[in-house]
Design an enzyme around this catalytic site. Sequence first.
Site, PDB file in Angstrom:
ATOM      1  N   THR A  11       0.251  -1.621   0.139  1.00 46.19           N
ATOM      2  CA  THR A  11       0.201  -0.067  -0.002  1.00 46.19           C
ATOM      3  C   THR A  11       0.585   1.555   0.209  1.00 46.19           C
ATOM      4  O   THR A  11       0.384   2.575  -0.641  1.00 46.19           O
ATOM      5  CB  THR A  11      -1.006  -0.597   0.871  1.00 46.19           C
ATOM      6  OG1 THR A  11      -1.940  -0.792   1.515  1.00 46.19           O
ATOM      7  CG2 THR A  11      -1.673   1.469   1.261  1.00 46.19           C
ATOM      8  N   ASP A  51       1.429  -5.941  -4.612  1.00 48.25           N
ATOM      9  CA  ASP A  51       0.689  -6.504  -3.032  1.00 48.25           C
ATOM     10  C   ASP A  51       1.321  -7.163  -2.623  1.00 48.25           C
ATOM     11  O   ASP A  51       1.047  -8.831  -3.198  1.00 48.25           O
ATOM     12  CB  ASP A  51      -0.617  -6.488  -4.096  1.00 48.25           C
ATOM     13  CG  ASP A  51      -1.728  -6.355  -3.016  1.00 48.25           C
ATOM     14  OD1 ASP A  51      -1.724  -7.305  -1.702  1.00 48.25           O
ATOM     15  OD2 ASP A  51      -2.985  -5.174  -2.831  1.00 48.25           O
ATOM     16  N   SER A  52       1.069  -7.597  -1.311  1.00 51.92           N
ATOM     17  CA  SER A  52       1.998  -8.031  -0.498  1.00 51.92           C
ATOM     18  C   SER A  52       0.713  -9.844  -0.422  1.00 51.92           C
ATOM     19  O   SER A  52       1.472 -10.819  -0.088  1.00 51.92           O
ATOM     20  CB  SER A  52       1.919  -7.529   0.670  1.00 51.92           C
ATOM     21  OG  SER A  52       0.668  -7.429   2.364  1.00 51.92           O
ATOM     22  N   THR A  83       1.053  -4.416   4.085  1.00 51.74           N
ATOM     23  CA  THR A  83       1.136  -5.058   5.071  1.00 51.74           C
ATOM     24  C   THR A  83       0.327  -5.896   5.515  1.00 51.74           C
ATOM     25  O   THR A  83       0.385  -7.028   6.858  1.00 51.74           O
ATOM     26  CB  THR A  83      -0.530  -3.726   5.739  1.00 51.74           C
ATOM     27  OG1 THR A  83      -1.386  -4.132   5.566  1.00 51.74           O
ATOM     28  CG2 THR A  83       0.361  -2.486   5.845  1.00 51.74           C
ATOM     29  N   ASP A  84      -0.352  -6.741   4.513  1.00 55.44           N
ATOM     30  CA  ASP A  84      -1.225  -8.352   4.781  1.00 55.44           C
ATOM     31  C   ASP A  84      -0.188  -8.947   5.180  1.00 55.44           C
ATOM     32  O   ASP A  84      -0.809 -10.070   6.125  1.00 55.44           O
ATOM     33  CB  ASP A  84      -1.728  -8.376   3.815  1.00 55.44           C
ATOM     34  CG  ASP A  84      -3.554  -6.900   3.599  1.00 55.44           C
ATOM     35  OD1 ASP A  84      -3.318  -6.967   4.333  1.00 55.44           O
ATOM     36  OD2 ASP A  84      -4.045  -7.505   2.997  1.00 55.44           O
ATOM     37  N   LYS A 154      -0.407  -8.972  12.046  1.00 57.06           N
ATOM     38  CA  LYS A 154      -1.763  -7.815  11.474  1.00 57.06           C
ATOM     39  C   LYS A 154      -2.490  -8.203  12.278  1.00 57.06           C
ATOM     40  O   LYS A 154      -3.669  -9.216  12.396  1.00 57.06           O
ATOM     41  CB  LYS A 154      -1.379  -7.453   9.974  1.00 57.06           C
ATOM     42  CG  LYS A 154      -2.920  -6.233  10.132  1.00 57.06           C
ATOM     43  CD  LYS A 154      -2.710  -6.685   8.010  1.00 57.06           C
ATOM     44  CE  LYS A 154      -3.633  -5.178   7.812  1.00 57.06           C
ATOM     45  NZ  LYS A 154      -3.387  -4.988   6.414  1.00 57.06           N
ATOM     46  N   TYR A 273      -7.295 -28.847  30.006  1.00 60.03           N
ATOM     47  CA  TYR A 273      -8.233 -29.077  29.841  1.00 60.03           C
ATOM     48  C   TYR A 273      -8.162 -30.613  29.168  1.00 60.03           C
ATOM     49  O   TYR A 273      -7.198 -30.913  28.775  1.00 60.03           O
ATOM     50  CB  TYR A 273      -9.119 -28.631  29.118  1.00 60.03           C
ATOM     51  CG  TYR A 273      -9.849 -27.002  29.797  1.00 60.03           C
ATOM     52  CD1 TYR A 273     -10.470 -26.290  29.913  1.00 60.03           C
ATOM     53  CD2 TYR A 273      -8.806 -25.702  28.677  1.00 60.03           C
ATOM     54  CE1 TYR A 273     -10.895 -25.521  30.873  1.00 60.03           C
ATOM     55  CE2 TYR A 273      -9.078 -24.677  29.251  1.00 60.03           C
ATOM     56  CZ  TYR A 273      -9.984 -24.435  30.796  1.00 60.03           C
ATOM     57  OH  TYR A 273     -10.897 -23.066  30.727  1.00 60.03           O
TER      58      TYR A 273
END
Length: 326
Positions: A11, A51-52, A83-84, A154, A273
């Site tokens: 971005t 684009d990542s 960022t992705d 993220k 558990y």
Amino acid sequence: MKILLIGMGGTIASVKGENGYEASLSVKEVLDIAGIKDCEDCDFLDLKNVDSTLIQPEDWVDLAETLYKNVKKYDGIIVTHGTDTLAYTSSMISFMLRNPPIPIVFTGSMIPATEENSDAPLNLQTAIKFATSGIRGVYVAFNGKVMLGVRTSKVRTMSRDAFESINYPIIAELRGEDLVVNFIPKFNNGEVTLDLRHDPKVLVIKLIPGLSGDIFRAAVELGYRGIVIEGYGAGGIPYRGSDLLQTIEELSKEIPIVMTTQAMYDGVDLTRYKVGRLALRAGVIPAGDMTKEATVTKLMWILGHTNNVEEIKVLMRKNLVGELRD
């Protein structure tokens, strides 16, 4: 101090076109558009411009090799990245490139540098300040915070405060014009090493009510060499009304099956558990307090070194680069 900026796209480097935003600016153009003036002794290298979402494991290899070639030439390195998948990249680089002698700082932005209200200037300024700090390791700088690269996730899709440090202290924070260091991780004092071996054939399966063992069997038949289960809460496998536990017990002898949690914080504890203890007995490997990104990339990296499930269990439960609480 001499800094190298490596552009990977994202971005921060995007311009709006007919099909929406698309990475197209060079890293030097990003810095100029963002109005960054305090980088006079900087060099620039555009390694990728995508684009990542498009980032693939081979891109990690290219980046790790590039970083290795340059860590002794510069006082710090900044990687601008979408960022992705940024946290996946910062995690895998942490495993591939051990003991870097300088700060390697990943950053990006949620709003393109070309937009008036972009967060690119803040993130770049934070990254530059930390890249000149002399604090070695792999980090993420975002929204005035610096976080350990292998402990970052993220957590927001739109907010400028898109990343959090998961189960680990924030390394540094911007306060006014000053970057205040809160915590310095402890690393080995060994020589920097590069180890690119990995196997991306890892499948992540989210546990939901009604999930059966079929998908696990299919994954093995398709050649996947490791499975990460995103479980509920502290972790566990359902044993009522499902063949899942039995299937996992059978398959865990062939391939590593690791359990992380769908929750963001605190990690898994399979001793808490009954459902967790049964999972442990079935051969499930707990991810502890690792992020999902660190869990996936660590398993990929380990699979590049061994097929032995018992050896993988030991390595997955061992803290290698700060990804796991000792």
